[in-house]
Design an enzyme around this catalytic site. Structure first.
Site, PDB file in Angstrom:
ATOM      1  CB  SER A 157      -0.872   0.029   1.257  1.00 17.27           C
ATOM      2  OG  SER A 157      -1.474   1.304   1.403  1.00 17.27           O
ATOM      3  CE1 TYR A 171      -3.731  -2.228   5.294  1.00 13.50           C
ATOM      4  CE2 TYR A 171      -3.206   0.054   4.742  1.00 13.50           C
ATOM      5  CZ  TYR A 171      -3.577  -1.221   4.346  1.00 13.50           C
ATOM      6  OH  TYR A 171      -3.802  -1.494   3.002  1.00 13.50           O
TER       7      TYR A 171
HETATM    8  P1  NAP Z   1     -11.344  -6.166   0.751  1.00 13.87           P
HETATM    9  O1  NAP Z   1     -12.305  -5.648  -0.242  1.00 13.87           O
HETATM   10  O2  NAP Z   1     -11.613  -5.974   2.190  1.00 13.87           O
HETATM   11  O3  NAP Z   1     -11.094  -7.735   0.463  1.00 13.87           O
HETATM   12  C1  NAP Z   1     -10.198  -8.400   1.308  1.00 13.87           C
HETATM   13  C2  NAP Z   1      -9.985  -9.798   0.797  1.00 13.87           C
HETATM   14  O4  NAP Z   1      -9.005 -10.420   1.639  1.00 13.87           O
HETATM   15  C3  NAP Z   1     -11.221 -10.664   0.855  1.00 13.87           C
HETATM   16  O5  NAP Z   1     -11.168 -11.574  -0.205  1.00 13.87           O
HETATM   17  C4  NAP Z   1     -11.066 -11.374   2.200  1.00 13.87           C
HETATM   18  O6  NAP Z   1     -11.713 -12.641   2.278  1.00 13.87           O
HETATM   19  C5  NAP Z   1      -9.570 -11.578   2.224  1.00 13.87           C
HETATM   20  N1  NAP Z   1      -9.032 -11.746   3.568  1.00 13.87           N
HETATM   21  C6  NAP Z   1      -9.053 -10.859   4.590  1.00 13.87           C
HETATM   22  N2  NAP Z   1      -8.452 -11.393   5.668  1.00 13.87           N
HETATM   23  C7  NAP Z   1      -8.040 -12.621   5.301  1.00 13.87           C
HETATM   24  C8  NAP Z   1      -7.370 -13.671   5.974  1.00 13.87           C
HETATM   25  N3  NAP Z   1      -7.002 -13.572   7.255  1.00 13.87           N
HETATM   26  N4  NAP Z   1      -7.114 -14.816   5.281  1.00 13.87           N
HETATM   27  C9  NAP Z   1      -7.480 -14.958   3.989  1.00 13.87           C
HETATM   28  N5  NAP Z   1      -8.130 -13.998   3.306  1.00 13.87           N
HETATM   29  C10 NAP Z   1      -8.401 -12.854   3.963  1.00 13.87           C
HETATM   30  O7  NAP Z   1      -9.893  -5.545   0.517  1.00 13.87           O
HETATM   31  P2  NAP Z   1      -9.241  -4.842  -0.779  1.00 13.87           P
HETATM   32  O8  NAP Z   1      -9.499  -3.398  -0.701  1.00 13.87           O
HETATM   33  O9  NAP Z   1      -9.586  -5.609  -1.995  1.00 13.87           O
HETATM   34  O10 NAP Z   1      -7.683  -5.016  -0.425  1.00 13.87           O
HETATM   35  C11 NAP Z   1      -6.901  -6.078  -0.955  1.00 13.87           C
HETATM   36  C12 NAP Z   1      -5.441  -5.810  -0.601  1.00 13.87           C
HETATM   37  O11 NAP Z   1      -5.046  -4.533  -1.113  1.00 13.87           O
HETATM   38  C13 NAP Z   1      -5.169  -5.742   0.906  1.00 13.87           C
HETATM   39  O12 NAP Z   1      -3.905  -6.314   1.176  1.00 13.87           O
HETATM   40  C14 NAP Z   1      -5.130  -4.249   1.186  1.00 13.87           C
HETATM   41  O13 NAP Z   1      -4.370  -3.937   2.328  1.00 13.87           O
HETATM   42  C15 NAP Z   1      -4.486  -3.746  -0.095  1.00 13.87           C
HETATM   43  N6  NAP Z   1      -4.757  -2.336  -0.372  1.00 13.87           N
HETATM   44  C16 NAP Z   1      -6.019  -1.881  -0.563  1.00 13.87           C
HETATM   45  C17 NAP Z   1      -6.222  -0.531  -0.846  1.00 13.87           C
HETATM   46  C18 NAP Z   1      -7.598   0.033  -1.088  1.00 13.87           C
HETATM   47  O14 NAP Z   1      -7.705   1.274  -1.201  1.00 13.87           O
HETATM   48  N7  NAP Z   1      -8.647  -0.774  -1.175  1.00 13.87           N
HETATM   49  C19 NAP Z   1      -5.146   0.322  -0.919  1.00 13.87           C
HETATM   50  C20 NAP Z   1      -3.861  -0.161  -0.706  1.00 13.87           C
HETATM   51  C21 NAP Z   1      -3.678  -1.507  -0.448  1.00 13.87           C
HETATM   52  P3  NAP Z   1     -13.283 -12.786   2.710  1.00 13.87           P
HETATM   53  O15 NAP Z   1     -14.067 -12.402   1.486  1.00 13.87           O
HETATM   54  O16 NAP Z   1     -13.458 -14.204   3.071  1.00 13.87           O
HETATM   55  O17 NAP Z   1     -13.494 -11.833   3.844  1.00 13.87           O
END
Ligand code: NAP
Length: 263
Positions: A157, A171
């Site tokens: 991130s 985080y």
């Molecule tokens: P999200 O919509 O909350 O989706 C999270 C995903 O991770 C879901 O598939 C969830 O599974 C899975 N997950 C969470 N905890 C887990 C665990 N302990 N074991 C296995 N799977 C797990 O998140 P997102 O926004 O797509 O983010 C994805 C990645 O990008 C993350 O690493 C986040 O930190 C990074 N990121 C996001 C942003 C942003 O703006 N969105 C920015 C920078 C970085 P379930 O469906 O079963 O809950």
């Protein structure tokens, strides 16, 4: 693994082998699964608890002729990770890549209010989960261990660089750990045919950011601080991941690719 074949007028590239995508059920992970399936990889769609969302991702891939299966495993659980890789390889064939995308924001609060158990859980998911998944992947990919080589992409991130939004310093630190590990692990396994890179997304519209972005004026304010003038979409990140996994990035390892609209 990668092969090229001529199809009609153009040249279509078909990637082969299995890619494990942690947190592939929703958001950025689901977009990565669909994008990589379109490249030809078989996809292990990992999820923690939302089986319905994981099956929807699998169905979307199957509807376009791709190959995918859902696998439940909490990446904070070392034995669950071992089971995930064993079952995925047994079902979908030899491993060629890994995307460590599963992540959590943890407790959104000032550091003076942070609960120790929540901090432990945050690092177990974001940092140690990433390291343990890399371990399982390297055991299968490393040419020193009889593997055919491969590529790994860790999802970090821009918080790692800017310190995170208010209440998200832990985080940001967990993603800093992901980036340091990416660099060190890339050095360790480069000579074993394994490339390791990270993608650092800016603000992307997903469930993780949905509550924040739906507050009045927030989406516009974030867009205004971004040179390209918008919040990102999951597909923006999926494109970068697909490139880093592909042989087009054959001379790229230990890098962090920022995909943030310029932020
Ligand atoms: P999200 O919509 O909350 O989706 C999270 C995903 O991770 C879901 O598939 C969830 O599974 C899975 N997950 C969470 N905890 C887990 C665990 N302990 N074991 C296995 N799977 C797990 O998140 P997102 O926004 O797509 O983010 C994805 C990645 O990008 C993350 O690493 C986040 O930190 C990074 N990121 C996001 C942003 C942003 O703006 N969105 C920015 C920078 C970085 P379930 O469906 O079963 O809950």
């Amino acid at each position: 693994m990668y092969r090229q074949r001529g199809l009609g007028k153009g040249l279509r590239r078909m990637s082969t082998g299995l890619v494990v995508v942690t947190g592939g059920s929703r958001g950025i992970g689901a977009a990565i699964c669909k994008r990589l399936a379109a490249d030809g990889y078989a996809i292990a769609v990992n999820y923690a608890s939302d089986a319905v969302a994981a099956e929807a991702t699998v169905a979307a891939i199957a509807a376009t002729g791709g190959k995918a299966q859902a696998f439940q495993a909490d990446v904070a659980d070392a034995s669950a990770i071992q089971r995930l890789f064993a079952e995925a390889v047994e079902t979908l064939g030899p491993l060629s890549g890994l995307v460590n995308n599963a992540g959590s924001l943890g407790q959104v609060a000032p550091v003076v209010e942070q609960d120790p158990a929540a901090l432990t859980r945050l690092f177990a998911v974001n940092a140690i989960g990433t390291i343990l998944c890399c371990k399982e992947a390297a055991l299968r990919l490393s040419t020193r261990r009889g593997g055919a080589g491969g590529a790994i992409v860790n999802v970090s991130s821009i918080a790692a660089r800017i310190g995170g939004l208010p209440g998200l310093a832990p985080y940001a630190a967990s993603k800093g750990a992901v980036e340091s590990f990416t660099k060190g692990f890339a050095t360790e396994v480069g000579a074993e045919g394994v490339r390791v890179n990270a993608v650092a997304p800016g603000m992307i519209a997903t469930d993780m950011t949905g509550d924040f972005l739906s507050q009045p004026g927030v989406r516009e304010r974030i867009a205004a601080t971004t040179p390209l003038g918008r919040v990102g979409a999951p597909g923006d990140i999926a494109e970068a991941v697909a490139w880093l996994l592909s042989p087009a990035a054959a001379f790229v390892t230990g890098s962090v690719l920022t995909v943030s609209g310029g932020r």
